[in-house]
Write an enzyme that holds these catalytic residues in place. Sequence first.
Site, PDB file in Angstrom:
ATOM      1  N   LEU A  51       0.866  -1.145   0.071  1.00  0.00           N
ATOM      2  CA  LEU A  51       0.113   0.092   0.026  1.00  0.00           C
ATOM      3  C   LEU A  51       0.786   1.311   0.068  1.00  0.00           C
ATOM      4  O   LEU A  51       2.055   1.322   0.309  1.00  0.00           O
ATOM      5  CB  LEU A  51      -0.959  -0.214   1.080  1.00  0.00           C
ATOM      6  CG  LEU A  51      -2.005  -1.066   1.241  1.00  0.00           C
ATOM      7  CD1 LEU A  51      -2.678  -1.024   2.685  1.00  0.00           C
ATOM      8  CD2 LEU A  51      -3.013  -0.927   0.107  1.00  0.00           C
ATOM      9  N   SER A  52       0.056   2.339  -0.432  1.00  0.00           N
ATOM     10  CA  SER A  52       1.072   3.545  -0.184  1.00  0.00           C
ATOM     11  C   SER A  52       1.409   3.972   1.098  1.00  0.00           C
ATOM     12  O   SER A  52       0.443   3.796   1.951  1.00  0.00           O
ATOM     13  CB  SER A  52      -0.150   4.707  -0.877  1.00  0.00           C
ATOM     14  OG  SER A  52       0.665   6.012  -0.705  1.00  0.00           O
ATOM     15  N   GLY A  53       2.438   4.369   1.290  1.00  0.00           N
ATOM     16  CA  GLY A  53       2.923   4.583   2.799  1.00  0.00           C
ATOM     17  C   GLY A  53       3.458   3.194   3.536  1.00  0.00           C
ATOM     18  O   GLY A  53       3.721   3.297   4.811  1.00  0.00           O
ATOM     19  N   GLY A  55       5.974   1.595   3.147  1.00  0.00           N
ATOM     20  CA  GLY A  55       7.700   1.784   3.482  1.00  0.00           C
ATOM     21  C   GLY A  55       8.458   1.301   2.305  1.00  0.00           C
ATOM     22  O   GLY A  55       9.680   1.014   2.264  1.00  0.00           O
ATOM     23  N   LYS A  56       7.714   0.919   1.119  1.00  0.00           N
ATOM     24  CA  LYS A  56       8.393   0.403  -0.096  1.00  0.00           C
ATOM     25  C   LYS A  56       9.709   1.474  -0.405  1.00  0.00           C
ATOM     26  O   LYS A  56      10.862   0.824  -0.735  1.00  0.00           O
ATOM     27  CB  LYS A  56       7.381   0.364  -1.036  1.00  0.00           C
ATOM     28  CG  LYS A  56       6.279  -0.330  -0.828  1.00  0.00           C
ATOM     29  CD  LYS A  56       5.367  -0.581  -2.278  1.00  0.00           C
ATOM     30  CE  LYS A  56       4.829   0.843  -2.667  1.00  0.00           C
ATOM     31  NZ  LYS A  56       3.927   1.406  -1.683  1.00  0.00           N
ATOM     32  N   SER A 124       1.545  -1.411  -7.321  1.00  0.00           N
ATOM     33  CA  SER A 124       1.378  -2.646  -8.058  1.00  0.00           C
ATOM     34  C   SER A 124       0.352  -3.423  -7.695  1.00  0.00           C
ATOM     35  O   SER A 124       0.304  -4.464  -7.218  1.00  0.00           O
ATOM     36  CB  SER A 124       2.415  -3.560  -8.427  1.00  0.00           C
ATOM     37  OG  SER A 124       3.513  -3.596  -7.437  1.00  0.00           O
TER      38      SER A 124
END
Length: 619
Positions: A51-53, A55-56, A124
């Site tokens: 998900l967005s946020g 930590g990717k 993605s």
Amino acid sequence: MSNPDPYGMRQNGHVATNVTYQTQHVSRDKRSQALGQRGGFRGCTIWLTGLSGAGKTTISFALEEYLVGKGIPAYSLDGDNIRHGLNKNLGFSQEDREENIRRISEVAKLFADGGIVCLTSFISPYRNDRDQARKLHDQAGLQFVECYVNTSLEVCEQRDVKGLYKKARNGQIKGFTGIDQVYEEPLKPELTIRAGDSSIDECVQQVVELLQQRGIVPESAITAVKELFVPEKILPKAIAEAESLQVLDITELDLQWVQVLAEGWGTPLTGFMRERQYLQSQHFGCLVDDGVANQSIPIVLAVRTEDKERLDGCTAVALRYKDRRVAILRTPEFYEHRKEERCSRQFGTCNTGHPYVKMVFDSGDWLCGGDLEVLQRIVWNDGLDSYRLTPLELRAKFRKLNADAVFAFQLRNPVHNGHALLMHDTQKRLKERGYKHPVLLLHPLGGWTKDDDVPLDWRIKQHQALMDEGVLDPQSTVMAIFPSPMMYAGPTEVQWHAKARMATGATFYIVGRDPAGMPHPDTKQDLYNPTHGAKVLTMAPGLSQLEIVPFRVAAYNQKKKQMDYFDPEKKDDFIFISGTKMRAMAKAGDTPPEGFMSPKAWAVMVAYYQSLSKQASTN
């Protein structure tokens, strides 16, 4: 055998029909020889999804920094960055998202085929898109590693660094993954990373360990501080064994080196150097048996001939300091201590007017290497042991402070506001580069020093005064003692100072003028070129994990009434207050110019030099 159609052009339909795939002349193995410091083809794609946020991007950038620091070429492809260029014509409809991932899959494959570890950080959200990316790599014979950054929606919303979740909840953004658009979790990722429960460093190490298992990263690239303490559960047995062994008495200097090795500052060393390691250090400045590890100075144990003859043939020896057995040395190996050659290589001189050179010449004619098992933590009971934090303890401290960058400052002298200026400036520049919580490791050297250097206890008082007065921010500064002895070996030694700090997780290292230098014993001129230390660090093998921050010249600006970076065009505004002048002022109890040093820190200096005067008068 190479794939004759690595891009699948002969089996997939294309709009452009008048194209023919051309086989390259340079093989992957050949290309790998020109990439990085470690041989072997390492090209692959690490696909970070979540998900967005989640930590990717943070993990990707930290992993990239780590791998490059280990001599392994890596490159991060970030979702937002790609949409600023290659994919700036795509929106967030399902069709555009699919095309976004298709393009990045192709780009990642090219990076991987070039021998680079490609790190992709994209939401993605669709499982099929990720499966197609994997298939693309499989067809090209390239490794594809799917890493699911499994951070809960709740944690992601709490972070919401970009404010996107708030906008999505308010209806300002439509089709936002996790809110009103589905995220299809990976079914069988190679690795699941729970970034909400682990530090960035721990997340990075999880990926590195997986890459090591897959043969992408060599074992020596895994950062693991090698402490040499006997495990608690077998300590009673080890103590009993040590009592039964023949002993080798060691000096206080030797004990300091035992502490350095035991705490892991000398990783990957497992004890005092054997001859093979000693020769590598002397001739290459590195250990080269498992990758390249900088080790510019020898860490050795000198023994007398009578001890060598008495202990030769023993399978284990107890090291004893002041009637206390502190360690077991396993399978000792004795070899000749060629003192003149050692000093010539390490110090550039054999002049016994150099204090450490004299200690070398006064020591035994043999060196004894072997694996160390240290029975207990080395303590000195001088009121300063609480400052003697091991590399692992420092790493834990940095995690507690949420540090995303650590910059180390090595020192053996009192700190004035010129030093503080450099430290503040370094922190400011790191924040400008995007780091949120850079932390300073103020790391005074705590082992043996020359008689005319300010003693450790007084230096700690002076440094603490700077923090008490806010000259250095106590919330973003960790002061600890580095246990190594000082050797005054110039550019050779400064590599050791930098390398040892890597064990703490530091990624930036501040180097000053004439680091580890001293005057020539006879001529009193600089024994080493004052600029060479900083220059050598930028070129030294095995230190690429560290970014070197050169020490800019600071002087007292009479107009600003503060320490400032020297400007040659305004040279009349500046005065240089040398160490000699500073000591003379402190001895006389004079007050330095306003802004040179904090009043409380200066009071410590005055108290120290006046204590010397009192000692001299009583003697």
